[in-house]
Each structure stands twice: as C-alpha cells, then as structure tokens.
Design a protein around this motif. Structure first.
Motif, PDB file in Angstrom:
ATOM      1  N   ARG A 105     -52.521  58.660  75.670  1.00 36.27           N
ATOM      2  CA  ARG A 105     -52.270  58.643  74.174  1.00 36.27           C
ATOM      3  C   ARG A 105     -50.971  58.194  74.077  1.00 36.27           C
ATOM      4  NH1 ARG A 105     -54.302  61.973  69.274  1.00 36.27           N
ATOM      5  NH2 ARG A 105     -56.111  60.757  69.684  1.00 36.27           N
ATOM      6  N   PHE A 112     -48.968  56.605  70.498  1.00 36.79           N
ATOM      7  CA  PHE A 112     -49.211  56.112  69.180  1.00 36.79           C
ATOM      8  C   PHE A 112     -48.110  54.822  69.083  1.00 36.79           C
ATOM      9  CE2 PHE A 112     -50.439  59.929  66.893  1.00 36.79           C
ATOM     10  CZ  PHE A 112     -51.825  60.111  67.450  1.00 36.79           C
ATOM     11  N   GLU A 118     -55.934  56.691  72.425  1.00 39.25           N
ATOM     12  CA  GLU A 118     -55.604  56.192  71.111  1.00 39.25           C
ATOM     13  C   GLU A 118     -53.904  55.441  71.647  1.00 39.25           C
ATOM     14  OE1 GLU A 118     -55.326  58.234  67.295  1.00 39.25           O
ATOM     15  OE2 GLU A 118     -53.879  56.556  66.493  1.00 39.25           O
ATOM     16  N   HIS A 137     -58.128  52.886  69.007  1.00 40.74           N
ATOM     17  CA  HIS A 137     -58.626  54.271  69.124  1.00 40.74           C
ATOM     18  C   HIS A 137     -60.141  54.116  69.662  1.00 40.74           C
ATOM     19  CE1 HIS A 137     -58.972  58.236  69.868  1.00 40.74           C
ATOM     20  NE2 HIS A 137     -58.684  58.621  68.674  1.00 40.74           N
ATOM     21  N   HIS A 195     -52.024  58.643  51.341  1.00 39.65           N
ATOM     22  CA  HIS A 195     -51.088  59.564  52.312  1.00 39.65           C
ATOM     23  C   HIS A 195     -49.756  59.414  51.935  1.00 39.65           C
ATOM     24  CE1 HIS A 195     -50.008  62.359  55.287  1.00 39.65           C
ATOM     25  NE2 HIS A 195     -51.096  61.995  56.278  1.00 39.65           N
ATOM     26  N   LYS A 247     -47.305  59.795  54.292  1.00 35.12           N
ATOM     27  CA  LYS A 247     -46.698  59.510  55.556  1.00 35.12           C
ATOM     28  C   LYS A 247     -47.305  58.256  55.782  1.00 35.12           C
ATOM     29  CE  LYS A 247     -46.794  62.417  59.064  1.00 35.12           C
ATOM     30  NZ  LYS A 247     -47.162  63.488  59.876  1.00 35.12           N
ATOM     31  N   LEU A 268     -48.996  56.175  58.595  1.00 37.21           N
ATOM     32  CA  LEU A 268     -49.874  56.239  59.582  1.00 37.21           C
ATOM     33  C   LEU A 268     -50.078  55.308  60.333  1.00 37.21           C
ATOM     34  CD1 LEU A 268     -52.322  59.171  58.773  1.00 37.21           C
ATOM     35  CD2 LEU A 268     -49.995  59.468  59.204  1.00 37.21           C
ATOM     36  N   PRO A 269     -50.656  55.080  61.681  1.00 35.15           N
ATOM     37  CA  PRO A 269     -50.944  53.974  62.370  1.00 35.15           C
ATOM     38  C   PRO A 269     -52.238  53.354  61.958  1.00 35.15           C
ATOM     39  CG  PRO A 269     -50.482  56.029  63.788  1.00 35.15           C
ATOM     40  CD  PRO A 269     -50.405  56.404  62.467  1.00 35.15           C
ATOM     41  N   VAL A 315     -56.812  53.599  64.162  1.00 36.06           N
ATOM     42  CA  VAL A 315     -58.178  53.973  64.068  1.00 36.06           C
ATOM     43  C   VAL A 315     -58.948  52.877  63.104  1.00 36.06           C
ATOM     44  CG1 VAL A 315     -59.801  55.552  62.658  1.00 36.06           C
ATOM     45  CG2 VAL A 315     -57.718  56.383  64.259  1.00 36.06           C
ATOM     46  N   LYS A 327     -59.770  56.426  55.916  1.00 35.16           N
ATOM     47  CA  LYS A 327     -58.663  56.532  56.794  1.00 35.16           C
ATOM     48  C   LYS A 327     -57.804  56.148  55.963  1.00 35.16           C
ATOM     49  CE  LYS A 327     -56.365  57.044  60.759  1.00 35.16           C
ATOM     50  NZ  LYS A 327     -55.284  57.634  60.269  1.00 35.16           N
ATOM     51  N   CYS A 342     -61.904  60.599  60.987  1.00 30.99           N
ATOM     52  CA  CYS A 342     -61.656  60.922  62.456  1.00 30.99           C
ATOM     53  C   CYS A 342     -61.033  62.307  62.847  1.00 30.99           C
ATOM     54  CB  CYS A 342     -60.965  59.758  63.190  1.00 30.99           C
ATOM     55  SG  CYS A 342     -59.318  59.570  62.323  1.00 30.99           S
ATOM     56  N   LEU A 343     -60.717  62.674  61.614  1.00 33.90           N
ATOM     57  CA  LEU A 343     -59.952  63.974  61.639  1.00 33.90           C
ATOM     58  C   LEU A 343     -58.322  63.992  62.529  1.00 33.90           C
ATOM     59  CD1 LEU A 343     -62.619  66.620  62.117  1.00 33.90           C
ATOM     60  CD2 LEU A 343     -61.657  65.528  59.915  1.00 33.90           C
ATOM     61  N   PRO A 344     -57.457  64.582  62.320  1.00 36.63           N
ATOM     62  CA  PRO A 344     -57.203  65.604  61.277  1.00 36.63           C
ATOM     63  C   PRO A 344     -57.331  64.841  59.858  1.00 36.63           C
ATOM     64  CG  PRO A 344     -55.210  65.128  62.141  1.00 36.63           C
ATOM     65  CD  PRO A 344     -55.844  64.294  62.910  1.00 36.63           C
ATOM     66  N   ARG A 379     -56.239  65.679  55.596  1.00 39.64           N
ATOM     67  CA  ARG A 379     -55.580  66.620  54.696  1.00 39.64           C
ATOM     68  C   ARG A 379     -56.645  66.468  53.576  1.00 39.64           C
ATOM     69  NH1 ARG A 379     -49.733  66.960  55.509  1.00 39.64           N
ATOM     70  NH2 ARG A 379     -49.175  65.983  57.332  1.00 39.64           N
TER      71      ARG A 379
HETATM   72  C1  SN0 Z   1     -53.285  59.868  63.730  1.00 38.58           C
HETATM   73  C2  SN0 Z   1     -53.505  58.382  63.209  1.00 38.58           C
HETATM   74  O1  SN0 Z   1     -53.694  57.352  64.165  1.00 38.58           O
HETATM   75  O2  SN0 Z   1     -53.761  58.305  62.093  1.00 38.58           O
HETATM   76  C3  SN0 Z   1     -54.439  60.239  64.852  1.00 38.58           C
HETATM   77  C4  SN0 Z   1     -55.763  60.205  64.213  1.00 38.58           C
HETATM   78  C5  SN0 Z   1     -56.707  60.444  65.384  1.00 38.58           C
HETATM   79  N1  SN0 Z   1     -53.199  60.772  62.592  1.00 38.58           N
HETATM   80  C6  SN0 Z   1     -52.094  61.354  62.207  1.00 38.58           C
HETATM   81  O3  SN0 Z   1     -51.105  61.229  62.716  1.00 38.58           O
HETATM   82  C7  SN0 Z   1     -52.280  62.388  60.859  1.00 38.58           C
HETATM   83  C8  SN0 Z   1     -50.997  62.871  60.696  1.00 38.58           C
HETATM   84  C9  SN0 Z   1     -50.772  63.720  59.374  1.00 38.58           C
HETATM   85  O4  SN0 Z   1     -49.883  64.251  59.070  1.00 38.58           O
HETATM   86  O5  SN0 Z   1     -51.716  63.634  58.627  1.00 38.58           O
END
Ligand code: SN0
Length: 319
Positions: free
Chosen positions: A110, A112, A142, A147, A176, A178, A180-181, A184, A240, A276-278, A280
């Motif tokens: 993994r 990122f 991932e 992923h 969101h 932040k 994020l990648p 996914v 997502k 896919c989780l996590p 918020r």
């Molecule tokens: C990762 C992503 O690729 O979006 C992993 C998903 C399986 N997700 C996050 O980094 C969520 C971080 C957050 O602070 O919500």
C-alpha cells in the motif's frame, strides 16, 4: 496471474468474481495452495480493511503472513535511481525489494499518492520499483492511482445485491475538507467500464466541474454534472471523495449539497449506497443513509476478504 497491479492483470473478470463468491461459500478448500509459503504485507499508509482482510484471506489459503509499516517500523525507502542518498531515506528500494522478495513468495504493497506531483504519482513509482526488483508477484493494496482489490469487492457486492440484469451504477463525488487520492474512484471507473462493456451494468459518473478524473480511467463512462439527474433510476449509488486531477491535489469545493442523504435515495430506484470506508458520517453521507437497509458498506467491506482470496488464489496457482 503473476502480479495484481490493475485490471490489466485479470484475464477473466467473470471468473474472478465467481471465485470470490465461491471462497465466501467455502473459505478453506484451497488451504493446500499456500502451505509453507509466505506473503509480506507492506504499508506506507494507514489501513483497517485492507490489512485485516488480506491477512485473513491469506490465512484461509494456508499462507504465512508477515506485515510491516514501512518508514515507521523500517528504514525510509529511496525510490529514485542514481541519487546521492543524503536525505532521511536510509535504504534503497533496490536492496529492500530484493531482500523482502527473498523472505516472501508474494508481496502486497500500500502506497498512496503524495498529491503534490501528478506526473510522479501517475507513474506508479513504488509499485513499479517493487515489481522490478522483488522477483516475486506484487499485489496492489492501493497505489497512487488504483485500488483494484476494492474494485473487485465492489463487483462482487453488486453481483450479490442486484435485482435486475443490468443495474444502473452511479459513482458520485462527495464533499470533504481534505484532499484525498483519486485511486478508489479511478479503479471503480476502470472496473465498471469493463462491466458496462460486457453488458453487466449501466455506468454513470457525477461530480462538480473541475473534478474530472484522468481520461485513461473515466474512458467512455457517461458524465452528468447534475447529481439529482444522475441519481434518477439508480440501483447503486457509489460515493467517494477525491481531490482534483486537473488542478492536481486541490480541494475546489466543499459544497455540502453533494453529500448523500435520504432525499437522494428517494430519487433513485430504491438504490443501495456503497462506500469503500472509512467514511466520515454527516460530512459525506448522512447517518440516516448509513444506518438504513439501503447501506451496503458493511457487506462491501466483508467482501474484501473474498476479493483478496480470489486474487491470492490465482497468484498461488501460478507459483
Ligand atoms: C483513502 C483514500 O484513498 O481516499 C483510503 C480509502 C480506502 N481514504 C482516506 O485517506 C480517508 C482519510 C480521511 O481523513 O477521511
């Protein structure tokens, strides 16, 4: 299968989905395949489902498992070739990958996206350097741009839950704060485009302007910028967040109207919510949706075990 880096490593997607479903029914029939073999799981980033489900799947196949958080537990790894190693990275991937490849029959990784340098992220340096120097099969847990184990679990989940031959699947961007990648979302597009091509789903993508995904991933998927319109008749709403690809790594909007609520579910065709989780809660999707029978997120996460098992079985058969 010698590596599992992307959909391109899959020769028969229908068979792989079925193999995952068979593993779910009979988890221990292939225990002999992994006997006296070892998989190493390397994490450059946090993980809950991927780490536990891959470990579980490996154990179901009789494999021994060793796990390492790279950088925290080990030395920092230099990925660039030909550099003077005077940074905080004490070990080069050439040695690290070769050594880990001597201890392990399969390596899962993994790593990122850094979201600073698009060209660097999209050339998949970590996966490719390990694939080059480890001399054993590499499994993507991932990477910067994909992923695939998640996408396979998503395919299994849709197959199990669908109520019509060709369900409408909608990938929606969620808000969101932040960056994020895109991994996914990229993989989901790649795999759903393949499912659409074989007539198994209708696939639609919805996101605000500026969140267009890389052309090589979005392919011929239909893009509808109006989320309400995209959700009409949807059987599956796949949520997502991702940061912008065009304005690389940036958060362009946090518009809360893009979060999924029960109003969106009502607009769909009795749609199921996937993520896919996590996730918020109440930022990306409401409590009411997640706590309703419309949510598939737990079943989807459970299917991570069976997607990993289907992939590891294919690799073990090739060893
Ligand atoms: C990762 C992503 O690729 O979006 C992993 C998903 C399986 N997700 C996050 O980094 C969520 C971080 C957050 O602070 O919500």
């Amino acid at each position: 299968m010698t590596n599992f880096l992307s959909l391109a490593d899959v020769t028969d997607l229908d068979a792989l989905i079925q193999s995952g479903r068979d593993a779910k029914t009979n988890p221990f029939t292939d225990q002999h395949l992994g006997k006296n073999k070892t998989i190493g799981l390397l994490f450059f980033n946090s993980s809950l489902r991927t780490r536990l489900s891959t470990q579980k799947a490996a154990q179901n196949l009789g494999l021994n498992v060793i796990t390492m958080n790279v950088g925290q537990d080990s030395w920092g790894l230099e990925m660039e070739e030909g550099v003077i190693m005077d940074s905080d990275k004490a070990e080069h991937v050439r040695e690290a990958a070769a050594v880990i490849g001597r201890y392990c029959d399969i390596i899962g990784i993994r790593a990122f996206a850094g979201l600073q340098d698009r060209e660097l992220d999209y050339k998949e340096q970590v996966m490719n350097q390990f694939a080059k120097y480890a001399n054993v099969p590499i499994v993507n847990l991932e990477s910067a741009t994909r992923h695939p184990l998640q996408s396979l679990a998503d395919c299994i989940t849709i197959e199990e839950a669908k109520t019509k031959a060709r369900p409408k699947v909608v990938l929606t961007w969620l808000p969101h704060f932040k960056p994020l990648p895109q991994a996914v979302a990229n993989s989901f597009c790649e795999w759903m485009n393949a499912r659409a091509h074989s007539g198994d789903v209708e696939f639609v993508v919805t996101h605000p302007k500026g969140y267009e995904l890389a052309p090589e991933f979005v392919g011929n998927a239909r893009i509808i910028y109006n989320q309400d319109e995209a959700f009409e008749g949807a059987d599956f709403i796949y949520g997502k967040n991702w940061s912008s690809y065009t304005h690389y790594g940036q958060v362009l909007t946090k518009d809360p109207s893009w979060a999924v609520t029960m109003d969106d579910i009502r607009r769909s065709d009795n749609g199921k919510f996937m993520h896919c989780l996590p996730v918020r809660r109440n930022l990306k999707v409401s409590d009411q949706v997640l706590d309703s029978p419309h949510s598939l997120v737990i079943e989807q996460a459970a299917n991570r075990e069976w997607s990993a098992q289907a992939v590891l079985k294919e690799i073990l058969k090739s060893l």
